[in-house]
Design a protein around this motif. Structure first.
Motif, mmCIF file in Angstrom:
data_model
loop_
_atom_site.group_PDB
_atom_site.id
_atom_site.type_symbol
_atom_site.label_atom_id
_atom_site.label_comp_id
_atom_site.label_asym_id
_atom_site.label_seq_id
_atom_site.Cartn_x
_atom_site.Cartn_y
_atom_site.Cartn_z
ATOM 1 N N TYR A 63 4.192 -6.473 7.477
ATOM 2 C CA TYR A 63 3.000 -5.726 7.899
ATOM 3 C C TYR A 63 2.258 -6.499 8.993
ATOM 4 O O TYR A 63 1.854 -5.920 10.012
ATOM 5 C CB TYR A 63 2.093 -5.495 6.701
ATOM 6 C CG TYR A 63 0.832 -4.724 6.998
ATOM 7 C CD1 TYR A 63 0.838 -3.327 7.068
ATOM 8 C CD2 TYR A 63 -0.377 -5.390 7.199
ATOM 9 C CE1 TYR A 63 -0.325 -2.623 7.328
ATOM 10 C CE2 TYR A 63 -1.541 -4.697 7.472
ATOM 11 C CZ TYR A 63 -1.521 -3.310 7.530
ATOM 12 O OH TYR A 63 -2.677 -2.608 7.795
ATOM 13 N N ALA B 218 -6.983 -4.658 4.471
ATOM 14 C CA ALA B 218 -5.744 -4.167 3.874
ATOM 15 C C ALA B 218 -5.925 -3.874 2.391
ATOM 16 O O ALA B 218 -5.330 -2.927 1.857
ATOM 17 C CB ALA B 218 -4.622 -5.182 4.083
ATOM 18 N N ALA C 1 -6.782 2.581 -1.748
ATOM 19 C CA ALA C 1 -6.758 4.002 -1.386
ATOM 20 C C ALA C 1 -5.357 4.588 -1.421
ATOM 21 O O ALA C 1 -5.185 5.807 -1.269
ATOM 22 C CB ALA C 1 -7.354 4.175 0.005
ATOM 23 N N GLY D 196 2.484 2.701 4.944
ATOM 24 C CA GLY D 196 1.427 1.824 5.423
ATOM 25 C C GLY D 196 1.923 0.767 6.388
ATOM 26 O O GLY D 196 1.120 0.112 7.033
ATOM 27 N N GLU E 3 -3.021 3.972 0.749
ATOM 28 C CA GLU E 3 -2.490 4.144 2.097
ATOM 29 C C GLU E 3 -1.441 3.088 2.425
ATOM 30 O O GLU E 3 -0.608 3.290 3.313
ATOM 31 C CB GLU E 3 -3.627 4.115 3.120
ATOM 32 C CG GLU E 3 -4.598 5.282 2.959
ATOM 33 C CD GLU E 3 -5.708 5.265 3.993
ATOM 34 O OE1 GLU E 3 -5.445 4.863 5.146
ATOM 35 O OE2 GLU E 3 -6.843 5.628 3.640
ATOM 36 N N ILE E 4 -1.500 1.946 1.748
ATOM 37 C CA ILE E 4 -0.430 0.950 1.806
ATOM 38 C C ILE E 4 0.221 0.903 0.433
ATOM 39 O O ILE E 4 -0.461 0.739 -0.579
ATOM 40 C CB ILE E 4 -0.966 -0.444 2.167
ATOM 41 C CG1 ILE E 4 -1.488 -0.464 3.599
ATOM 42 C CG2 ILE E 4 0.135 -1.496 2.007
ATOM 43 C CD1 ILE E 4 -2.085 -1.816 4.016
ATOM 44 N N GLU F 299 -8.517 -2.670 0.915
ATOM 45 C CA GLU F 299 -9.105 -1.345 0.774
ATOM 46 C C GLU F 299 -8.048 -0.249 0.965
ATOM 47 O O GLU F 299 -8.098 0.793 0.310
ATOM 48 C CB GLU F 299 -10.246 -1.161 1.773
ATOM 49 C CG GLU F 299 -11.444 -2.066 1.502
ATOM 50 C CD GLU F 299 -11.996 -1.889 0.099
ATOM 51 O OE1 GLU F 299 -12.148 -0.739 -0.347
ATOM 52 O OE2 GLU F 299 -12.259 -2.919 -0.569
ATOM 53 N N LEU F 300 -7.095 -0.497 1.845
ATOM 54 C CA LEU F 300 -6.004 0.461 2.042
ATOM 55 C C LEU F 300 -5.072 0.494 0.827
ATOM 56 O O LEU F 300 -4.531 1.551 0.475
ATOM 57 C CB LEU F 300 -5.218 0.108 3.303
ATOM 58 C CG LEU F 300 -5.998 0.188 4.621
ATOM 59 C CD1 LEU F 300 -5.124 -0.260 5.792
ATOM 60 C CD2 LEU F 300 -6.522 1.607 4.859
#
Length: 388
Positions: A201, A360, A366, A385, A368-369, A362-363
């Protein structure tokens, strides 16, 4: 790698020769040792036993954090008692036998480790006992996967592993990083795949070219027999092999090593402390900053976290309060059950790195990752992600 509460147990363990070294007794039915913590009023308090892997409850990592959850419960409930058992082989069947050997003597059996999934058979035979499994869901029996007297918690290790991978990739000076594991159980492979996902990432998002170093002679084989690569010692209590792997990775140019290998990880820490170059480690499961002290310096960059002790303590309170519910739960970032150490004075990350990791995180919360894990269908090279 010890914390304050393990000092009590170290003294006790010397006298508990009958308590063997890993996930339970290897049969034979030796008499369990007398309970080792608490005030002794067993009529009014829970009788608890913790059955562990060979590294024991003073491994400074996974087992110890779970044990601390029990000790925290006892601090508030001094009538409770706890005993500990180690099993020397690491074999899942031996772990189940270890539990069978002691189940009659306790109210609550706590088993940290993937290798204890088979205790579901013992739970069915002992419906009046409560079982707390960490890092494992119970094995299915006659189509049943959830049992009234088993609370099983697992953690999405790939998520803190991902954060560790980001930290390593953002902070490395040599552009070579690695992860050292114990045994290729799914929980350990999750850490590895998450770490690799985090490195990839950062490479994609921040235009880095960080290499993940793997030693072919220490590649892991998961429970399906698949080669997962990585650097596996094949044991959670082999400091000597941990040091050999650590030294080999340092020779390959790695300056940051993520360590999730139980007691074996102590050897990697030693290798980093003795290195002639600036080598940092990332702790696993718990905050290992104190273990990184090396003269006037500290080798720990940060630590990847699973919040286990609090959840163990909560399960014991539920048993005490008669609110215990048998269930299988997966704990993730969205419940703040995993993370990394960013507390001031407990890490050596740059402010920029912390900002990037927090974003990251927070992602992750959520969804998203979604880092790769042992069996989630994603690879560290391709997962939801991953920046293009």
């Amino acid at each position: 790698m010890k914390n304050k509460k393990s000092n009590i147990f170290k003294i006790l363990v010397l006298s508990l020769v009958l308590s063997i070294v890993l996930v339970g007794c290897t049969g034979g039915g030796e008499e369990p040792a007398e309970p080792t913590e608490g005030t002794g009023d067993l009529d009014n308090g829970l009788r608890i036993v913790v059955v562990t892997s060979p590294s024991g409850v003073d491994d400074g990592s996974f087992n110890e954090d779970n044990y601390n959850g029990v000790l925290n419960f006892i601090e508030s409930n001094p009538n409770a008692e706890v005993n500990t058992v180690k099993e020397p082989t690491g074999d899942p069947a031996a772990g189940v036998q270890a539990v069978a050997d002691v189940v009659a003597d306790y109210d609550v059996i706590i088993t940290p480790g993937f290798q204890f999934a088979g205790v579901s058979s013992i739970a069915v035979e002992n419906p009046d006992k409560k079982f707390v499994l960490i890092d494992s869901f119970p094995q299915e029996i006659d189509g049943e996967e959830v049992f009234e007297n088993i609370y099983a918690m697992t953690f999405a290790e790939e998520e803190p592993g991902f954060l560790a991978g980001m930290a390593a990739a953002l902070e490395t000076e040599t552009n070579k990083v690695a992860v050292v594991n114990g045994i290729a159980f799914p929980t350990n492979v999750n850490y590895q795949f998450g770490f690799e996902s985090g490195v990839n990432y950062v490479n994609a998002m921040y235009d880095r070219d960080v290499e993940i170093v793997e030693l072919a002679s220490y590649a892991g084989t998961d429970i399906n027999g698949d080669n997962v690569g990585g650097n596996y010692a094949g044991d959670f209590s082999d400091e000597a092999t941990g040091k050999v792997i650590g030294n080999a990775l340092i020779e390959e140019g790695c300056d940051i090593i993520f360590v999730v290998a139980g007691g074996t990880g102590n050897g990697v820490f030693t290798a980093a402390k003795e290195a002639n170059t600036d080598v940092k480690v990332i702790g696993g499961d718990v905050d290992q900053y104190d273990d990184g002290v090396n003269g006037d310096e500290n080798i720990v960059l940060t630590s990847a976290l699973k919040i286990m002790n609090i959840n163990v303590e909560r399960s014991l309170n539920n048993i005490k309060d008669d609110t215990f519910v048998g269930e299988n739960v997966m704990l993730r970032a969205d419940t703040d059950s995993v993370g990394y150490v960013n507390e001031e004075g407990r890490h050596q990350l740059s402010e920029d790195t912390v900002e990037k990791i927090d974003a990251a995180y927070e992602l992750l919360k959520a969804g998203e990752i979604v880092p790769a894990a042992n069996f989630n269908g994603h690879t560290p090279e391709s997962f939801p992600g991953l920046a293009e």
